[in-house]
Design a protein around this motif. Structure first.
Motif, PDB file in Angstrom:
ATOM      1  N   ASP A   1       0.816  -1.228   0.000  1.00 40.52           N
ATOM      2  CA  ASP A   1       0.000   0.000   0.000  1.00 40.52           C
ATOM      3  C   ASP A   1       0.842   1.268   0.000  1.00 40.52           C
ATOM      4  O   ASP A   1       0.462   2.282  -0.573  1.00 40.52           O
ATOM      5  CB  ASP A   1      -0.974  -0.002   1.186  1.00 40.52           C
ATOM      6  CG  ASP A   1      -0.280  -0.201   2.522  1.00 40.52           C
ATOM      7  OD1 ASP A   1       0.404   0.714   2.984  1.00 40.52           O
ATOM      8  OD2 ASP A   1      -0.445  -1.290   3.114  1.00 40.52           O
TER       9      ASP A   1
ATOM     10  N   ARG B   1       5.635   2.540  11.096  1.00 41.19           N
ATOM     11  CA  ARG B   1       4.675   1.773  10.304  1.00 41.19           C
ATOM     12  C   ARG B   1       4.457   0.424  10.980  1.00 41.19           C
ATOM     13  O   ARG B   1       5.385  -0.388  11.117  1.00 41.19           O
ATOM     14  CB  ARG B   1       5.179   1.579   8.868  1.00 41.19           C
ATOM     15  CG  ARG B   1       4.341   0.614   8.028  1.00 41.19           C
ATOM     16  CD  ARG B   1       2.878   1.081   7.887  1.00 41.19           C
ATOM     17  NE  ARG B   1       2.036  -0.014   7.424  1.00 41.19           N
ATOM     18  CZ  ARG B   1       1.510  -0.095   6.205  1.00 41.19           C
ATOM     19  NH1 ARG B   1       1.745   0.858   5.324  1.00 41.19           N
ATOM     20  NH2 ARG B   1       0.745  -1.119   5.890  1.00 41.19           N
TER      21      ARG B   1
ATOM     22  N   ARG C   1       0.018  -4.521   8.845  1.00 42.46           N
ATOM     23  CA  ARG C   1      -1.389  -4.609   8.491  1.00 42.46           C
ATOM     24  C   ARG C   1      -1.913  -5.983   8.888  1.00 42.46           C
ATOM     25  O   ARG C   1      -1.293  -7.011   8.613  1.00 42.46           O
ATOM     26  CB  ARG C   1      -1.581  -4.396   6.985  1.00 42.46           C
ATOM     27  CG  ARG C   1      -3.039  -4.459   6.532  1.00 42.46           C
ATOM     28  CD  ARG C   1      -3.142  -4.341   5.023  1.00 42.46           C
ATOM     29  NE  ARG C   1      -2.878  -2.989   4.582  1.00 42.46           N
ATOM     30  CZ  ARG C   1      -3.788  -2.008   4.550  1.00 42.46           C
ATOM     31  NH1 ARG C   1      -5.012  -2.241   4.996  1.00 42.46           N
ATOM     32  NH2 ARG C   1      -3.473  -0.812   4.102  1.00 42.46           N
ATOM     33  N   GLU C   2      -3.097  -6.010   9.518  1.00 41.58           N
ATOM     34  CA  GLU C   2      -3.729  -7.250   9.940  1.00 41.58           C
ATOM     35  C   GLU C   2      -5.135  -7.323   9.360  1.00 41.58           C
ATOM     36  O   GLU C   2      -5.570  -6.425   8.631  1.00 41.58           O
ATOM     37  CB  GLU C   2      -3.753  -7.310  11.470  1.00 41.58           C
ATOM     38  CG  GLU C   2      -2.351  -7.322  12.075  1.00 41.58           C
ATOM     39  CD  GLU C   2      -2.330  -7.276  13.586  1.00 41.58           C
ATOM     40  OE1 GLU C   2      -1.392  -7.832  14.175  1.00 41.58           O
ATOM     41  OE2 GLU C   2      -3.258  -6.661  14.185  1.00 41.58           O
TER      42      GLU C   2
ATOM     43  N   ALA D   1      -8.390  -3.436  11.356  1.00 40.47           N
ATOM     44  CA  ALA D   1      -7.615  -2.247  11.718  1.00 40.47           C
ATOM     45  C   ALA D   1      -7.366  -2.224  13.218  1.00 40.47           C
ATOM     46  O   ALA D   1      -8.198  -2.681  14.010  1.00 40.47           O
ATOM     47  CB  ALA D   1      -8.362  -0.991  11.303  1.00 40.47           C
TER      48      ALA D   1
ATOM     49  N   TYR E   1      -4.194   2.259   6.673  1.00 44.78           N
ATOM     50  CA  TYR E   1      -3.025   1.455   7.009  1.00 44.78           C
ATOM     51  C   TYR E   1      -2.668   1.807   8.450  1.00 44.78           C
ATOM     52  O   TYR E   1      -3.034   2.876   8.949  1.00 44.78           O
ATOM     53  CB  TYR E   1      -1.848   1.727   6.072  1.00 44.78           C
ATOM     54  CG  TYR E   1      -1.294   3.136   6.145  1.00 44.78           C
ATOM     55  CD1 TYR E   1      -0.368   3.498   7.128  1.00 44.78           C
ATOM     56  CD2 TYR E   1      -1.698   4.112   5.244  1.00 44.78           C
ATOM     57  CE1 TYR E   1       0.128   4.780   7.212  1.00 44.78           C
ATOM     58  CE2 TYR E   1      -1.208   5.403   5.324  1.00 44.78           C
ATOM     59  CZ  TYR E   1      -0.305   5.732   6.296  1.00 44.78           C
ATOM     60  OH  TYR E   1       0.185   7.009   6.400  1.00 44.78           O
TER      61      TYR E   1
END
Length: 295
Positions: A51, A171, A174-175, A178, A230
């Motif tokens: 992303d 950062r 991602r899972e 959210a 994200y």
């Protein structure tokens, strides 16, 4: 690419630091921490995600230093929007003044168009808190060595509302869902993003990150928070106006991040932040100055 330096908490590896990653110019090459894990080994950073391929774990990244992009990716240009420009800078690792298993003191040069604009003094310390939590204390001091005044901006100051990223940035991975977002006195991404708060938290699957400004100046910077698009949290050096740095002047910021196993509630997060900031202050005072070593 040099091998990663491993940072340890009470002997346990919790973070890897890359000083000279092999990255394309449009990623704004820079040192970064990845992977960072909880004490139980749960990863809490991500690099080169699909992303946003220019997101690099945890570190320092700024979208606009005198018009040069030290964030990576496209540059937001007023009246044009996100634009591909050949304006990317590089944070060059110059060496370590201190290199211990739980602490690094690093010197860097921020270079663009064959000129050094900023010299950075960066300190990172790993501090144990409990059997399930530790803290990363990161301070960066940016000194203007360009010979003239310059300023730090962001997409927000260049015309993109709500996009005041630039400074410390983390950062997260991602899972499927959210992460939860909450602050000292607010809940949810919409309420926490852009707020001025002593601390903010992201809570994912089996982990919680709590970010705290550890100086008065740092606490005045609003938080940049993303969760739905994200997962990421950063500070805003240039939220609604550019940050000027006069020739020879220095901008200093310090963020302490609690890395915990499990999902913390507000009271637990606040308690760990108090312990982390107090502990890291004492550790900083006690640490002796040592001679520079190559890194």
């Amino acid at each position: 690419m040099n091998p990663a330096i491993v940072l340890r908490c009470a002997g346990h590896p919790v973070a890897h630091y890359l000083t000279r990653p092999d990255l394309a110019a449009d990623h704004a090459p820079r040192p970064y921490l990845h992977p960072v894990t909880t004490l139980a080994g749960v990863p809490v950073t991500e690099v080169l995600p699909v992303d946003h391929p220019h997101h690099l774990g945890a570190g320092v990244a700024v979208a606009d230093v005198a018009g040069h992009n030290f964030w990576g990716g496209r540059t937001f240009v007023r009246g044009r929007g996100p634009t591909v420009l050949a304006n990317h800078g590089v944070q060059r690792h110059d060496g370590f003044a201190l290199r211990d298993p739980d602490r690094l003191v690093e010197q860097l040069s921020w270079t663009a168009a064959d000129r050094v604009l900023l010299r950075e003094h960066r300190t990172m310390a790993v501090v144990p808190l409990t059997g399930t939590a530790w803290a990363l204390d990161l301070t960066f001091a940016l000194t203007n060595v360009s010979g003239a005044g310059l300023s730090v901006g962001s997409p927000a100051t260049n015309g993109r509302p709500g996009a005041a990223y630039g400074g410390f940035f983390w950062r997260a991975p991602r899972e499927a869902a959210a992460p939860a977002v909450f602050g000292a006195d607010a809940d949810g991404e919409e309420q926490v993003h852009g707020s001025v708060s002593d601390w903010v938290a992201l809570a994912g699957e089996g982990w919680t990150l709590v970010f705290a400004g550890a100086t008065e100046e740092t606490r005045r910077d609003p938080w940049f928070v993303r969760a739905a698009e994200y997962p990421g949290v950063g500070s805003s050096l240039a939220h609604d106006r550019r940050l000027p740095v006069e020739a020879g002047g220095t901008a200093v910021r310090r963020v302490v991040t609690v890395v915990a196993d499990g999902r913390l509630d507000r009271a637990e997060a606040a308690s760990l932040v108090r312990k982390a900031v107090g502990t890291t202050v004492r550790e900083t005072v006690r640490t002796p100055v040592r001679k520079a070593v190559a890194g």
